[in-house]
Design an enzyme around this catalytic site. Structure first.
Site: not given
Ligand code: 13P
Length: 252
Positions: A9-11, A97, A99, A169, A175, A215, A236-237
């Protein structure tokens, strides 16, 4: 055997040129060292989808969006419908998600509507659930996840559930560098599978992929993925760095 999946997930990261270049390098990596047992999915921002569909056309890596509109079409300025996403060549969409739930106030009812629209447009849905820290500290995490699934997902038919991947999640792990322990992840994944079994029966529960997100990195992925009910990760990251992302796929 359930499908193993690693989705990135590149956000809201990478402009068009950066994203296409990065997608090209991921595609090249998996063309040269195919991951037969793992389905790799990239979920970039909307603007990358059409260009990336072209780059990923060999089918080594699948493509998904991070969100879709709650309406099919019409006067909804700034929105992108599930059908438009499908028309780019993408096969997946992330819905629910944390967010989106927290910053854009998307509730269970809205997410249910988006999920149905996505499925009816022919997209598979990566449906996210998970509790915030306060809820875990108050031992409410099972209740919260149960509500998110019952209200967001369980209006689907068993047939429609074939189009679903669930991602657990825990919001406190996204994050933050904090990860759920492998046992915490397994406990929740097992619980989710039991809920699906109660509602849809054993066959449906057994084939449902449940991903862990929060994470996830090369140093912890193998241990988390070794748990029996963890079928992969939503990253994510670490999905923004080729070495980290490919190492997480290798960890499966
Ligand atoms: P991180 O891997 O950066 O914690 O993010 C997870 C995420 O929200 C994937 O959708």
């Amino acid at each position: 055997m359930r499908k193993k999946i690693v989705a990135g997930n590149w956000k809201m990261n990478m402009d068009l040129a950066e994203g296409l270049k990065f997608a090209g390098s991921i595609e090249k990596y998996f063309k040269e060292s195919p991951s037969e047992k793992v389905l790799v999915i990239l979920c970039p921002p909307f603007i990358h989808l059409a260009g990336m569909a072209d780059i990923l056309k060999h089918g080594k890596v699948a493509l998904g969006a991070q969100n879709c509109a709650a309406e099919a079409s019409g006067a909804y300025t700034g929105e992108v419908s599930a059908w438009m996403i499908k028309s780019t060549g993408a096969q997946y969409v992330i819905i629910g998600h944390s967010e989106r739930r927290s910053y854009y106030h998307e509730d269970d009812k809205l997410l249910n509507k988006k999920t149905l629209l996505a499925i009816n447009s022919g997209l598979k849905v990566i449906f996210c659930c998970g509790e915030v820290l306060k809820e875990r500290e108050a031992a409410q995490h099972f209740l919260i996840v149960r509500r998110q699934l019952e209200e967001g997902l369980f209006s689907l038919t068993a047939e429609q559930m074939d189009m679903i991947v669930i991602a657990y999640e825990p919001v406190w792990a996204i994050g933050t560098g904090l990860t759920a322990s492998p046992d915490q992840a397994q406990e929740m994944h097992k619980y989710i599978r039991e809920l699906v079994k109660e509602k849809y029966g054993n066959d449906c529960a057994k084939k449902l992929p449940i991903l862990y997100g929060g994470s996830c990195k090369p140093s912890n992925a193998a241990e988390i993925f070794s748990k029996p009910d963890v079928d992969g990760g939503l990253i994510g990251g670490a999905a923004l760095k080729k070495e980290d992302f490919t190492a997480i796929v290798e960890a499966i």
